[in-house]
Design a protein around this motif. Structure first.
Motif, PDB file in Angstrom:
ATOM      1  N   LYS A 192       0.829  -1.211   0.000  1.00  0.00           N
ATOM      2  CA  LYS A 192       0.000   0.000   0.000  1.00  0.00           C
ATOM      3  C   LYS A 192       0.862   1.259   0.000  1.00  0.00           C
ATOM      4  O   LYS A 192       0.584   2.208  -0.742  1.00  0.00           O
ATOM      5  N   LYS A 193       1.905   1.269   0.829  1.00  0.00           N
ATOM      6  CA  LYS A 193       2.774   2.451   0.867  1.00  0.00           C
ATOM      7  C   LYS A 193       3.515   2.624  -0.454  1.00  0.00           C
ATOM      8  O   LYS A 193       3.669   3.749  -0.938  1.00  0.00           O
ATOM      9  N   THR A 194       3.964   1.529  -1.039  1.00  0.00           N
ATOM     10  CA  THR A 194       4.664   1.613  -2.316  1.00  0.00           C
ATOM     11  C   THR A 194       3.747   2.165  -3.394  1.00  0.00           C
ATOM     12  O   THR A 194       4.142   3.054  -4.160  1.00  0.00           O
ATOM     13  N   VAL A 195       2.527   1.668  -3.455  1.00  0.00           N
ATOM     14  CA  VAL A 195       1.565   2.173  -4.442  1.00  0.00           C
ATOM     15  C   VAL A 195       1.257   3.646  -4.175  1.00  0.00           C
ATOM     16  O   VAL A 195       1.171   4.452  -5.108  1.00  0.00           O
ATOM     17  N   HIS A 196       1.117   4.012  -2.884  1.00  0.00           N
ATOM     18  CA  HIS A 196       0.845   5.410  -2.537  1.00  0.00           C
ATOM     19  C   HIS A 196       1.987   6.314  -3.004  1.00  0.00           C
ATOM     20  O   HIS A 196       1.735   7.383  -3.580  1.00  0.00           O
ATOM     21  N   TYR A 197       3.228   5.908  -2.769  1.00  0.00           N
ATOM     22  CA  TYR A 197       4.374   6.709  -3.196  1.00  0.00           C
ATOM     23  C   TYR A 197       4.470   6.784  -4.714  1.00  0.00           C
ATOM     24  O   TYR A 197       4.776   7.844  -5.270  1.00  0.00           O
ATOM     25  N   ILE A 198       4.189   5.689  -5.383  1.00  0.00           N
ATOM     26  CA  ILE A 198       4.238   5.708  -6.846  1.00  0.00           C
ATOM     27  C   ILE A 198       3.161   6.641  -7.402  1.00  0.00           C
ATOM     28  O   ILE A 198       3.415   7.420  -8.325  1.00  0.00           O
ATOM     29  N   VAL A 199       1.971   6.586  -6.819  1.00  0.00           N
ATOM     30  CA  VAL A 199       0.894   7.480  -7.269  1.00  0.00           C
ATOM     31  C   VAL A 199       1.258   8.934  -6.993  1.00  0.00           C
ATOM     32  O   VAL A 199       1.013   9.809  -7.832  1.00  0.00           O
ATOM     33  N   ALA A 200       1.862   9.209  -5.844  1.00  0.00           N
ATOM     34  CA  ALA A 200       2.270  10.588  -5.531  1.00  0.00           C
ATOM     35  C   ALA A 200       3.329  11.076  -6.521  1.00  0.00           C
ATOM     36  O   ALA A 200       3.263  12.217  -6.999  1.00  0.00           O
ATOM     37  N   ILE A 201       4.279  10.220  -6.840  1.00  0.00           N
ATOM     38  CA  ILE A 201       5.323  10.601  -7.801  1.00  0.00           C
ATOM     39  C   ILE A 201       4.711  10.828  -9.176  1.00  0.00           C
ATOM     40  O   ILE A 201       5.022  11.814  -9.855  1.00  0.00           O
ATOM     41  N   LEU A 202       3.816   9.931  -9.589  1.00  0.00           N
ATOM     42  CA  LEU A 202       3.172  10.099 -10.895  1.00  0.00           C
ATOM     43  C   LEU A 202       2.288  11.339 -10.925  1.00  0.00           C
ATOM     44  O   LEU A 202       2.210  12.029 -11.951  1.00  0.00           O
TER      45      LEU A 202
END
Length: 160
Positions: free
Chosen positions: A108-118
């Protein structure tokens, strides 16, 4: 006739198969407890569990006795499962739950960080394209408008 000591070693080996079945049962319980979508497909996952239990049973019996099936194999499998379930099952289940919780939180944190970066990358790209359109279309129009305005004022001064 098989000697008694060999029968005892086969019995103990089959108990280990029951312990492996108990471990698989705890993994199944941990997954069912932590992932609610598994409850929707309970029939499929229960069927998968029992297919794996059957495979473990046959692999255990094949590895120990080459499919020379005896009644005490089932007793030993059941005894191994009960032994595992009554001794270390709670500890193993809590470890499995912690591993699943850690893995899901990490995902979940990895997906959250990837979405924030994108998301930030999206705004960088959009603002860059916006700036290019401003440079291409609006700034020359501002200069042209300023030149037209200056020409109009100069024409009005000449008339006056």
């Amino acid at each position: 006739m098989i000697p008694f000591t060999q029968d005892v070693s086969v019995f103990y080996g089959t108990i280990y198969g029951g312990i492996i079945i108990g471990l698989l049962f705890d993994i199944h319980r941990g997954l069912k407890h932590n992932f609610k979508f598994i409850n929707y497909f309970s029939l499929f996952f229960d069927l998968l569990f029992w297919i794996l239990v059957t495979l473990i049973t046959f692999i255990t019996i094949n590895a120990i006795e080459f499919f020379d099936l005896r009644y005490y194999h089932f007793v030993a499998l059941f005894l191994g499962f009960i032994l595992y379930y009554n001794t270390i099952s709670k500890f193993v289940l809590s470890v499995i739950n912690k591993i699943i919780l850690f893995t899901t939180n990490s995902c979940k944190k990895t997906v959250h960080y990837i979405v924030a970066i994108l998301n930030n990358l999206y705004y960088v790209i959009i603002y860059s394209i916006h700036l290019m359109f401003d440079i291409i279309f609006y700034i020359p129009n501002i200069f042209l408008s300023a030149i037209r305005c200056i020409k109009r004022k100069s024409i009005k001064r000449i008339k006056n």
